[in-house]
Motif scaffolding. Sequence first.
Motif, short mmCIF file in Angstrom:
data_model
loop_
_atom_site.label_atom_id
_atom_site.label_comp_id
_atom_site.label_asym_id
_atom_site.label_seq_id
_atom_site.Cartn_x
_atom_site.Cartn_y
_atom_site.Cartn_z
N ASP A 16 44.63 46.03 47.03
CA ASP A 16 44.89 45.69 48.43
C ASP A 16 43.68 45.03 49.07
O ASP A 16 43.81 44.08 49.84
N ALA A 17 42.48 45.54 48.74
CA ALA A 17 41.26 44.95 49.30
C ALA A 17 41.02 43.55 48.75
O ALA A 17 40.70 42.62 49.50
N LEU A 18 41.19 43.37 47.44
CA LEU A 18 40.95 42.07 46.83
C LEU A 18 42.00 41.04 47.23
O LEU A 18 41.75 39.83 47.15
N ALA A 19 43.17 41.51 47.66
CA ALA A 19 44.21 40.58 48.09
C ALA A 19 43.83 39.82 49.36
O ALA A 19 44.47 38.82 49.70
N GLN A 20 42.78 40.29 50.07
CA GLN A 20 42.36 39.61 51.29
C GLN A 20 41.52 38.37 51.00
O GLN A 20 41.25 37.58 51.91
N VAL A 21 41.11 38.17 49.75
CA VAL A 21 40.30 37.01 49.39
C VAL A 21 41.21 35.79 49.24
O VAL A 21 42.18 35.83 48.47
N PRO A 22 40.93 34.69 49.94
CA PRO A 22 41.80 33.50 49.84
C PRO A 22 41.69 32.85 48.47
O PRO A 22 40.62 32.79 47.87
N ASP A 23 42.82 32.36 47.98
CA ASP A 23 42.89 31.71 46.67
C ASP A 23 42.55 30.23 46.81
O ASP A 23 43.24 29.50 47.52
N PRO A 24 41.47 29.73 46.16
CA PRO A 24 41.09 28.33 46.31
C PRO A 24 41.90 27.37 45.44
O PRO A 24 41.72 26.16 45.54
N ARG A 25 42.80 27.88 44.61
CA ARG A 25 43.51 27.03 43.66
C ARG A 25 44.76 26.41 44.26
O ARG A 25 45.32 26.92 45.23
N ASP A 26 45.20 25.31 43.66
CA ASP A 26 46.49 24.72 43.99
C ASP A 26 47.58 25.66 43.48
O ASP A 26 47.48 26.21 42.38
N ARG A 27 48.61 25.87 44.28
CA ARG A 27 49.65 26.82 43.91
C ARG A 27 50.43 26.39 42.66
O ARG A 27 50.99 27.22 41.95
N ARG A 28 50.44 25.09 42.40
CA ARG A 28 51.19 24.61 41.24
C ARG A 28 50.47 24.98 39.95
O ARG A 28 49.28 24.74 39.79
N GLY A 29 51.20 25.54 39.03
CA GLY A 29 50.65 25.87 37.73
C GLY A 29 49.86 27.16 37.65
O GLY A 29 49.26 27.46 36.61
N VAL A 30 49.85 27.95 38.72
CA VAL A 30 49.11 29.21 38.71
C VAL A 30 49.89 30.25 37.92
O VAL A 30 51.06 30.51 38.22
N ARG A 31 49.26 30.82 36.92
CA ARG A 31 49.92 31.84 36.09
C ARG A 31 49.44 33.25 36.42
O ARG A 31 50.20 34.21 36.28
N PHE A 32 48.19 33.38 36.79
CA PHE A 32 47.63 34.69 37.13
C PHE A 32 47.27 34.71 38.61
O PHE A 32 46.62 33.79 39.11
N LYS A 33 47.70 35.76 39.29
CA LYS A 33 47.34 35.91 40.69
C LYS A 33 45.83 36.12 40.82
O LYS A 33 45.20 36.72 39.95
N LEU A 34 45.26 35.61 41.92
CA LEU A 34 43.82 35.74 42.13
C LEU A 34 43.41 37.21 42.17
O LEU A 34 42.38 37.59 41.61
N VAL A 35 44.22 38.05 42.82
CA VAL A 35 43.86 39.46 42.94
C VAL A 35 43.77 40.10 41.55
O VAL A 35 42.92 40.98 41.30
N THR A 36 44.59 39.67 40.62
CA THR A 36 44.55 40.20 39.26
C THR A 36 43.25 39.83 38.56
O THR A 36 42.59 40.67 37.94
N LEU A 37 42.86 38.57 38.67
CA LEU A 37 41.64 38.11 38.01
C LEU A 37 40.41 38.78 38.61
O LEU A 37 39.47 39.15 37.88
N LEU A 38 40.39 38.95 39.93
CA LEU A 38 39.26 39.62 40.56
C LEU A 38 39.20 41.09 40.15
O LEU A 38 38.11 41.64 39.90
N ALA A 39 40.36 41.75 40.07
CA ALA A 39 40.38 43.15 39.67
C ALA A 39 39.90 43.30 38.23
O ALA A 39 39.21 44.28 37.89
N VAL A 40 40.25 42.35 37.36
CA VAL A 40 39.77 42.38 35.98
C VAL A 40 38.24 42.33 35.96
O VAL A 40 37.57 43.10 35.26
N GLY A 41 37.67 41.44 36.76
CA GLY A 41 36.22 41.32 36.79
C GLY A 41 35.55 42.57 37.33
O GLY A 41 34.56 43.04 36.77
N VAL A 42 36.09 43.13 38.41
CA VAL A 42 35.50 44.32 39.02
C VAL A 42 35.55 45.50 38.05
O VAL A 42 34.56 46.21 37.84
N CYS A 43 36.71 45.73 37.43
CA CYS A 43 36.86 46.87 36.53
C CYS A 43 36.00 46.70 35.28
O CYS A 43 35.40 47.67 34.80
N ALA A 44 35.94 45.49 34.74
CA ALA A 44 35.14 45.27 33.54
C ALA A 44 33.66 45.49 33.80
O ALA A 44 32.95 46.03 32.94
N MET A 45 33.18 45.09 34.98
CA MET A 45 31.76 45.22 35.29
C MET A 45 31.40 46.65 35.68
O MET A 45 30.38 47.18 35.24
#
Length: 339
Positions: A16-45
């Motif tokens: 929910d917290a990471l969902a507040q970060v705006p996605d800089p990508r073009d919506r076309r062709g997006v396969r992974f949600k930004l919140v998912t990628l950020l959560a992967v980075g946070v949990c891995a680190m």
Amino acid sequence: MLVAAGTVAAPPGLLDALAQVPDPRDRRGVRFKLVTLLAVGVCAMTCAGHNSLTAIAEWVRRLDQDVLARLGCPFDPFAGRFRAPGERTLRDVFARVDPGALTAAGFARLATLAGTPADALGPDGVREREQRRAHRAAIRASEQPPPRRQAFAVDGKCLRGAVRADGSRAFIITAVRHGDTLTAALREIGAKTNEIPAFAPLLDAVDDSDLAGAVVTVDALHAQKEHARYVVEDRRAHYLLSVKNNQPTLARQLRALPWRDVPILHRSRDRGHGREEVREVKVCSVDGLMFPHAWQVVRIHRKRRRMGTKRWQTETVYAVTDLSAHQAGAAEIAAWARG
């Protein structure tokens, strides 16, 4: 929540917290949600201790399917599995995300966890670590009363190992909360500028409810009259500014005060990292100082020596604050200056 050996899923509220970060990508062709990628980075680190994109990509590739599902990874109906993002996807997104927005989201999330009881933090190792930390904090608190106000330290840093496209080193300026060292705001410094123009925009990212009434501590580079006016008049906060020869007139005024007649109001002695330090603090109330809203001047005399030696190194530094004597005592000012 621990779901598999060596893997930790995103805790409740993180997405929910990471969902507040705006996605800089073009919506076309997006396969992974930004919140998912950020959560992967946070949990891995934070949970697995990985600090490189290659290690993060390897970590997420080995996750169980239920963990990938909780992280929000997309489901591939043809393979019948949740897909994990690759290193290239992570690298492209992490390079484009707004660091200031990510920092704000992280600060909001960590602020909610700051009051969480140790028993609710998860595995036994985490509880024990938090209990030891709380015990050490209680010992320090018993030695001297804590400051009555929250404080934020503003400082610029060079990102080690980070290089811009033109080959120049990357610098950032941060606002870090004293005590728990939570980063409240972060801003990248342009290649052709310095920290000074970034001071107000950085603090603009800190919520009024957090900054109002708090103390902003900064080094001598930010001993600027405009910064002092901004903190006091625009943000209804307070400042503690170190003063050196970048403000020669003000520095001469501070050194010329009758310090011999001012008693030492606070003294501390600390040992750590192979050295011993003695700090003596004098505080003098002033009127008519050539600096906006200044009410007190602080003189800190430091003596340092390496353990096992007899030679001391001395240093005297000065600072100004808009807090009056009844608003901040010498011990509080010393804690802020060191914090």
